[in-house]
Design an enzyme around this catalytic site. Sequence first.
Site, short mmCIF file in Angstrom:
data_model
loop_
_atom_site.label_atom_id
_atom_site.label_comp_id
_atom_site.label_asym_id
_atom_site.label_seq_id
_atom_site.Cartn_x
_atom_site.Cartn_y
_atom_site.Cartn_z
N ASP A 131 -21.54 -2.13 -19.45
CA ASP A 131 -22.13 -1.32 -20.46
C ASP A 131 -22.30 0.20 -20.23
O ASP A 131 -22.85 0.48 -19.30
CB ASP A 131 -23.44 -1.65 -20.84
CG ASP A 131 -23.59 -3.28 -21.05
OD1 ASP A 131 -22.44 -4.05 -21.52
OD2 ASP A 131 -24.51 -4.06 -21.10
N ASP A 156 -19.98 -1.42 -13.22
CA ASP A 156 -20.78 -1.60 -14.38
C ASP A 156 -20.21 -1.81 -15.50
O ASP A 156 -18.98 -1.16 -15.80
CB ASP A 156 -21.79 -0.76 -14.26
CG ASP A 156 -22.74 -0.90 -15.65
OD1 ASP A 156 -23.36 -2.02 -15.63
OD2 ASP A 156 -22.89 0.25 -16.16
#
Length: 327
Positions: A82, A80
Amino acid sequence: MAALGWLPPRRRSATARSVLAGEASAEAARKTALTEAAEPTEAPTGEADVELLPAREPDEGPAEPVFPVAGDDLAAAFFDLDNTVMQGAAIFHFGRGLYKREFFRRRELARFAWQQAWFRLAGVEDPEHMQDARDSALSIVKGHKVSELMAIGEEIYDEYMAERIWPGTRALAQAHLDAGQKVWLVTAAPVETATIIARRLGLTGALGTVAESVDGVYTGRLVGEPLHGPAKAEAVRALAAAEGLELERCAAYSDSHNDIPMLSLVGHPYAINPDTKLRKHARINDWRLRDYRTGRKAVKVGVPAAAGVGAIAGGAAAAIALHRRRK
């Protein structure tokens, strides 16, 4: 979109739009990776101390086997973006860069500033805030050329994103690369932005939200839906099928409970800088945890109201100052 021939039959547990978004993202990621593999490679920006065996928290239990396994070409790693690889949300930094280039007005910048302040304080993804940000971005880029936004994205990375990469997570990604495995970003950010970040970090490629374009021009619509939650899991599943990977041998890394569907797909899930819900889920399921934030207090989601007001005021002040300098 027509059914992709390289995908095996499956039980469609996600919504049709999640499946469409995931398959479109996987297809775009593979095409981009193949194109860039044929071009000269660019050295990653910044340095990271490679962590061949990730550091362990004191309460993590028995020692784990050495991982990743060198030479295991049936494995890959999915990160991922963010708050996992980068502090904050890529789409907000992208919006800030577009404002600097006069793509939209001061009022819209204030909305981006508020969303980013909320995101940084809460430390979790709120679907309503993220959807609002994506809708704003789509309306802003409508009618612009994909090539134009890619060129601008390179500049925005240098201006706002490069200094926000977590060294610890970057080292984990490098460990997979050094083991001979492919490493992919998986994010709700636009696939073009995610691809730029992946290339700058020396990663294989990126799965991201696919915005529709016709003849190289954005239409202002998405293919499926944003690559968020179940759609991320669909993208990883589709890419693994296309690449001939065994998900049980793969690893996935995220900070958010929204990514539990993606983390649950692989044999080696890691919670990185986890929010409260993901930390609890990881503990229950004996998933590995890594926290690269400063101090243990960073684990807590609750923030005093005064801090929130100060952050928002600071963001608004920065927006006004920027606006005045541009006059």
